[in-house]
Design a protein around this motif. Structure first.
Motif, PDB file in Angstrom:
ATOM      1  N   GLU A  42      19.387  -1.983 -12.190  1.00 43.10           N
ATOM      2  CA  GLU A  42      19.430  -0.931 -13.202  1.00 43.10           C
ATOM      3  C   GLU A  42      20.090   0.356 -12.726  1.00 43.10           C
ATOM      4  O   GLU A  42      20.583   1.129 -13.539  1.00 43.10           O
ATOM      5  CB  GLU A  42      18.013  -0.620 -13.704  1.00 43.10           C
ATOM      6  CG  GLU A  42      17.318  -1.796 -14.368  1.00 43.10           C
ATOM      7  CD  GLU A  42      17.993  -2.242 -15.666  1.00 43.10           C
ATOM      8  OE1 GLU A  42      18.966  -1.608 -16.114  1.00 43.10           O
ATOM      9  OE2 GLU A  42      17.539  -3.248 -16.243  1.00 43.10           O
ATOM     10  N   LEU A  43      20.115   0.582 -11.388  1.00 39.21           N
ATOM     11  CA  LEU A  43      20.632   1.869 -10.912  1.00 39.21           C
ATOM     12  C   LEU A  43      21.776   1.740  -9.913  1.00 39.21           C
ATOM     13  O   LEU A  43      22.880   2.191 -10.175  1.00 39.21           O
ATOM     14  CB  LEU A  43      19.483   2.685 -10.307  1.00 39.21           C
ATOM     15  CG  LEU A  43      18.671   3.458 -11.348  1.00 39.21           C
ATOM     16  CD1 LEU A  43      17.313   3.852 -10.822  1.00 39.21           C
ATOM     17  CD2 LEU A  43      19.440   4.699 -11.771  1.00 39.21           C
ATOM     18  N   ARG A  54      24.903  -0.036 -11.151  1.00 36.28           N
ATOM     19  CA  ARG A  54      25.497   0.500 -12.377  1.00 36.28           C
ATOM     20  C   ARG A  54      26.513   1.601 -12.138  1.00 36.28           C
ATOM     21  O   ARG A  54      27.453   1.759 -12.914  1.00 36.28           O
ATOM     22  CB  ARG A  54      24.391   1.021 -13.299  1.00 36.28           C
ATOM     23  CG  ARG A  54      23.515  -0.070 -13.868  1.00 36.28           C
ATOM     24  CD  ARG A  54      24.242  -0.819 -14.953  1.00 36.28           C
ATOM     25  NE  ARG A  54      23.377  -1.790 -15.626  1.00 36.28           N
ATOM     26  CZ  ARG A  54      23.683  -2.374 -16.766  1.00 36.28           C
ATOM     27  NH1 ARG A  54      24.823  -2.092 -17.372  1.00 36.28           N
ATOM     28  NH2 ARG A  54      22.861  -3.255 -17.318  1.00 36.28           N
ATOM     29  N   ARG A  63      27.565   3.278 -17.148  1.00 40.30           N
ATOM     30  CA  ARG A  63      26.892   3.798 -18.340  1.00 40.30           C
ATOM     31  C   ARG A  63      26.322   5.156 -17.957  1.00 40.30           C
ATOM     32  O   ARG A  63      26.304   5.527 -16.773  1.00 40.30           O
ATOM     33  CB  ARG A  63      25.801   2.843 -18.828  1.00 40.30           C
ATOM     34  CG  ARG A  63      24.628   2.667 -17.888  1.00 40.30           C
ATOM     35  CD  ARG A  63      23.625   1.649 -18.426  1.00 40.30           C
ATOM     36  NE  ARG A  63      22.523   1.451 -17.484  1.00 40.30           N
ATOM     37  CZ  ARG A  63      21.632   0.469 -17.598  1.00 40.30           C
ATOM     38  NH1 ARG A  63      21.718  -0.404 -18.588  1.00 40.30           N
ATOM     39  NH2 ARG A  63      20.653   0.349 -16.716  1.00 40.30           N
ATOM     40  N   PRO A  75      24.234   7.715 -16.456  1.00 41.80           N
ATOM     41  CA  PRO A  75      23.234   7.515 -15.411  1.00 41.80           C
ATOM     42  C   PRO A  75      21.799   7.765 -15.864  1.00 41.80           C
ATOM     43  O   PRO A  75      20.871   7.125 -15.361  1.00 41.80           O
ATOM     44  CB  PRO A  75      23.659   8.511 -14.335  1.00 41.80           C
ATOM     45  CG  PRO A  75      25.130   8.651 -14.514  1.00 41.80           C
ATOM     46  CD  PRO A  75      25.342   8.587 -16.006  1.00 41.80           C
ATOM     47  N   GLU A  79      20.683   7.015 -18.763  1.00 36.93           N
ATOM     48  CA  GLU A  79      20.318   5.774 -19.435  1.00 36.93           C
ATOM     49  C   GLU A  79      19.876   4.738 -18.408  1.00 36.93           C
ATOM     50  O   GLU A  79      18.910   3.989 -18.618  1.00 36.93           O
ATOM     51  CB  GLU A  79      21.502   5.257 -20.247  1.00 36.93           C
ATOM     52  CG  GLU A  79      21.220   3.972 -21.018  1.00 36.93           C
ATOM     53  CD  GLU A  79      22.437   3.447 -21.757  1.00 36.93           C
ATOM     54  OE1 GLU A  79      22.458   2.245 -22.076  1.00 36.93           O
ATOM     55  OE2 GLU A  79      23.380   4.244 -21.997  1.00 36.93           O
ATOM     56  N   SER A  80      20.572   4.711 -17.268  1.00 36.40           N
ATOM     57  CA  SER A  80      20.178   3.799 -16.193  1.00 36.40           C
ATOM     58  C   SER A  80      18.802   4.168 -15.663  1.00 36.40           C
ATOM     59  O   SER A  80      17.975   3.292 -15.383  1.00 36.40           O
ATOM     60  CB  SER A  80      21.211   3.847 -15.059  1.00 36.40           C
ATOM     61  OG  SER A  80      22.449   3.332 -15.479  1.00 36.40           O
ATOM     62  N   TYR A  81      18.548   5.466 -15.523  1.00 41.09           N
ATOM     63  CA  TYR A  81      17.232   5.880 -15.023  1.00 41.09           C
ATOM     64  C   TYR A  81      16.135   5.433 -15.981  1.00 41.09           C
ATOM     65  O   TYR A  81      15.105   4.897 -15.553  1.00 41.09           O
ATOM     66  CB  TYR A  81      17.175   7.406 -14.837  1.00 41.09           C
ATOM     67  CG  TYR A  81      15.876   7.827 -14.197  1.00 41.09           C
ATOM     68  CD1 TYR A  81      15.761   7.881 -12.824  1.00 41.09           C
ATOM     69  CD2 TYR A  81      14.750   8.106 -14.971  1.00 41.09           C
ATOM     70  CE1 TYR A  81      14.558   8.207 -12.218  1.00 41.09           C
ATOM     71  CE2 TYR A  81      13.541   8.435 -14.378  1.00 41.09           C
ATOM     72  CZ  TYR A  81      13.459   8.488 -13.000  1.00 41.09           C
ATOM     73  OH  TYR A  81      12.256   8.798 -12.411  1.00 41.09           O
ATOM     74  N   ALA A 118      16.240   2.985 -18.057  1.00 38.27           N
ATOM     75  CA  ALA A 118      16.121   1.527 -18.023  1.00 38.27           C
ATOM     76  C   ALA A 118      15.275   1.086 -16.830  1.00 38.27           C
ATOM     77  O   ALA A 118      14.521   0.110 -16.912  1.00 38.27           O
ATOM     78  CB  ALA A 118      17.507   0.890 -17.950  1.00 38.27           C
TER      79      ALA A 118
END
Length: 683
Positions: A649-650, A653, A657, A659, A661-663, A665
């Protein structure tokens, strides 16, 4: 590297230039043994000319603008220039000889002018803007979003007179940044403190004495010991030196760097840079450089950053005052900046049974790296490491490891450059020589640089706890590059917003004292005995001690950074030292209590390192870091399941996308500040 492999050089004068020949070494590792300083300027100028031809072809294309013939074509272009730059800008900070510093000053204006030729190209910008992006998804959509924002922030929408002035400013800033770096490196070496009376070295370990003697000999002194300076205000030597006058000499040598008129004076450069950045921000429609710089960060705006710092300063300063009271009680006299590290170490020994010097034999470099840093990465992500003694770095100190994924496939190369030298910039950093990109068929090659003094010949390299922390921290950046999974290099690995990039590296520090990791690497260099669990308990009990000092010195530097970059167009700073003092006092900080981590005269991050109006990033990222550490602790800690989640997820990535949003997720929500406040003793 698809673009490089198809490149041919027709100029006979360039035919043998190794920078213009694709490397056949594993993972595209540069053939450093073949590269000489005289290769850089002609290779860079040739690469720039080639890139301009590619850009012209994109801009002049008569076909309807599409993602493929604009954004993708732009992403594929300039790969030779990128290759040459990444090799050169690996060498300059790591082994910045006088010759390379001169090349740096020659190339920076060329690089600046070329970037302006990209981002101020009206036809190119018009074609990019005309692409229908409504159907784009995934990395394609993100690439288009990031590239268009970059063009706009670089001035693509300005009129012709504004563009002309912007180009002048950019060229001048490029020259000034290179000059600042050259003078700063030279001044740091020149201010090293020569000690001729061995009695003044009381308190230093035998290995540190030997290292200081070697440094004196290397600097050309017939006798004595040379105490070299780190890039911080507070010097590591101060923790050990018993002689107060010697401590004062070392501190004052560090404190005055770059502030006295002469060949190494840098404050005039800093003031001019700040004024030019303010003017540039105004041209681009922003009230200050700080407002402009925050446009592509995860922080929403300047008031949000100022609010975070403003909330932290009073509590941190109050903690620092309480710490000083304890130090003065112990010392029996008022505490000066050169006393603080020495007596703070005594408090750790007396109040918490932590003796930093006694810990060093348990932190031998090779074992800490392989059984600590690498072992934690293996436990979390399944990756393994094999040293490649057949591959050479850019300096004899550099070591090379091949990194393999859990299924045995090669991920990339990791280069470790751990030792200090006169030609190396102070501090520690990671930089990529190659970035993960499936589009370019490129796998990562990343470098970690530290500044650990060389031990005497034949003796092991013993680390301080701070150096252990730095080793884990920088490898967190390396993991961000090594574990990247991106189609486009522009979005890969550490190519994330400035105030997000420190987050993965800060998280990686949590494994330093994780039981199964520390028991493996923290073993006495002579006996092999593991570090006493009671010592670990003492370290954990002492974890809040010194947070007042460390938080306050950090905030001092962050405040200075924002102060320099809150100037409005037309504002100038006539007296940088007075400006510095005024801004710290206005923020509620007292340099006589705790000096800022960096002064304006040796603040490479903001005047020669890309962090202008971005030094706040460390504390901003630490909010996410502390919140993430809490997640790991609540979910079983060092497990493959947790590591794979963090990787997927991080780390993998990058900027493919948003970042944040990655956090979300990964964490399931936005970051919360409470874990940071508890960690820093500010709750």
């Amino acid at each position: 590297m698809k673009q490089l492999l198809s490149m041919t050089v027709t100029d006979p004068a360039l035919a043998d230039n190794p920078l213009l020949i694709p490397s056949d070494l594993p993972y595209g590792l540069p053939d450093f043994a073949a590269i000489r300083d005289e290769h850089f300027v002609p290779a860079f100028r040739h690469a720039v000319a080639l890139h301009r031809e590619e850009l012209e072809a994109i801009a002049a294309d008569s076909a309807e603008p599409t993602f493929e013939n604009t954004f993708l074509a732009l992403e594929r272009s300039g790969q030779l220039r990128r290759w040459v730059e990444m090799v050169f800008y690996t060498l300059v900070p790591a082994d910045g000889t006088e010759a390379r510093q001169q090349i740096h000053e020659e190339l920076e204006p060329v690089r600046s002018a070329h970037e302006d030729a990209i981002y101020l190209n009206e036809r190119l910008f018009a074609r990019l803007s005309a692409v229908d992006r409504t159907a784009l998804t995934g990395e394609d959509a993100r690439l288009a979003e990031v590239v268009l924002q970059e063009f706009i922030l670089r001035g693509a929408g300005l009129d012709a007179p504004a563009k002309a002035r912007l180009e002048q400013i950019n060229e001048r800033l490029a020259v000034l940044g290179a000059q600042y770096n050259r003078r700063m490196v030279a001044e740091n070496a020149a201010r090293a403190v020569l000690i001729t009376d061995p009695a003044q070295l009381a308190g230093l370990s035998d290995s540190d004495r030997a290292a200081a003697a070697d440094a004196a000999a290397e600097a050309g002194h017939d006798d004595g010991h040379l105490l070299t300076l780190s890039m911080f205000t507070s010097q590591p030597w101060l923790e050990q030196l018993e002689d107060r006058d010697t401590r004062q000499r070392v501190h004052e040598a560090a404190w005055v760097r770059g502030t006295e008129p002469g060949e190494h004076y840098v404050l005039d450069i800093a003031a001019e840079q700040a004024a030019l950045r303010a003017e540039k921000a105004g041209l681009l429609g922003y009230p200050t450089w700080a407002d402009y710089a925050l446009q592509d960060r995860t922080a929403p705006d300047l008031p949000a950053v100022q609010d975070l710092l403003g909330r932290l300063v009073p509590a941190a300063a109050a903690n620092a005052r309480r710490e000083r009271e304890r130090l003065e009680q112990l010392a029996g006299h008022p505490i000066q900046p050169w006393d603080w590290p020495y007596y703070s170490a005594q408090v750790e020994r007396e109040d918490y049974a932590v003796d930093a010097g006694a810990l060093r034999p348990y932190f031998e470099l090779d074992r800490t790296l392989t059984q600590g840093v690498f072992a934690a990465a293996t436990a979390l992500y399944g990756i393994t490491f094999r040293e490649r003694t057949d591959l050479a770095g850019y300096h004899p100190d550099v070591r090379v490891w091949e990194v393999f994924d859990a299924d045995g496939t090669g991920l990339g190369l990791f280069l470790g450059d751990f030792y200090t030298r006169p030609t190396k910039s102070g501090g520690a950093w990671m930089n990529p020589i190659r970035e993960r990109s499936t589009e370019l068929d490129e796998r990562p090659v990343v470098v970690n640089n530290l500044n650990i003094p060389h031990p005497p010949a034949g003796e092991p390299t013993l680390l301080t706890l701070d150096q252990v922390t730095t080793l884990f921290h920088e490898f967190g950046h390396a993991l961000h590059g090594l574990l990247a999974e991106a189609r486009y290099a522009t979005l890969s690995g550490t190519s994330v917003p400035r105030d997000f990039v420190e987050f993965p590296s800060q998280v990686n520090e949590m494994w330093i004292q994780w039981p199964q990791i520390v028991q493996a690497y923290a073993r006495h260099v002579d006996t092999g005995e593991p570090l006493d669990p009671a010592a670990l308990e003492s370290l954990q009990a002492a974890s809040l001690w010194g947070e007042g000092f460390s938080t306050t010195e950090y905030l001092g530097a962050a405040v200075l950074d924002l102060a320099w970059h809150a100037l409005r167009p037309g504002e100038t700073v006539a007296d940088p030292l007075a400006f510095e003092a005024e801004q710290l006092t206005a923020a509620g900080l007292d340099p006589q209590l705790v000096a800022p981590r960096y002064r304006s005269s040796y603040f490479k991050h903001i005047f020669s390192g890309g962090y202008a109006a971005g030094y706040y990033s460390y504390i901003w990222s630490e909010v996410m870091d502390a919140d993430t550490v809490q997640w790991f602790q609540e979910n079983g800690g060092l497990t493959r399941e947790n590591g794979d989640r963090f990787r997927t997820e991080l780390l993998a990535r990058g900027n493919t996308r948003d970042p944040m949003e990655s956090y979300r997720a990964f964490r399931g929500r936005d970051p919360e500040p409470q874990p940071l406040l508890v960690r820093r003793g500010l709750a």
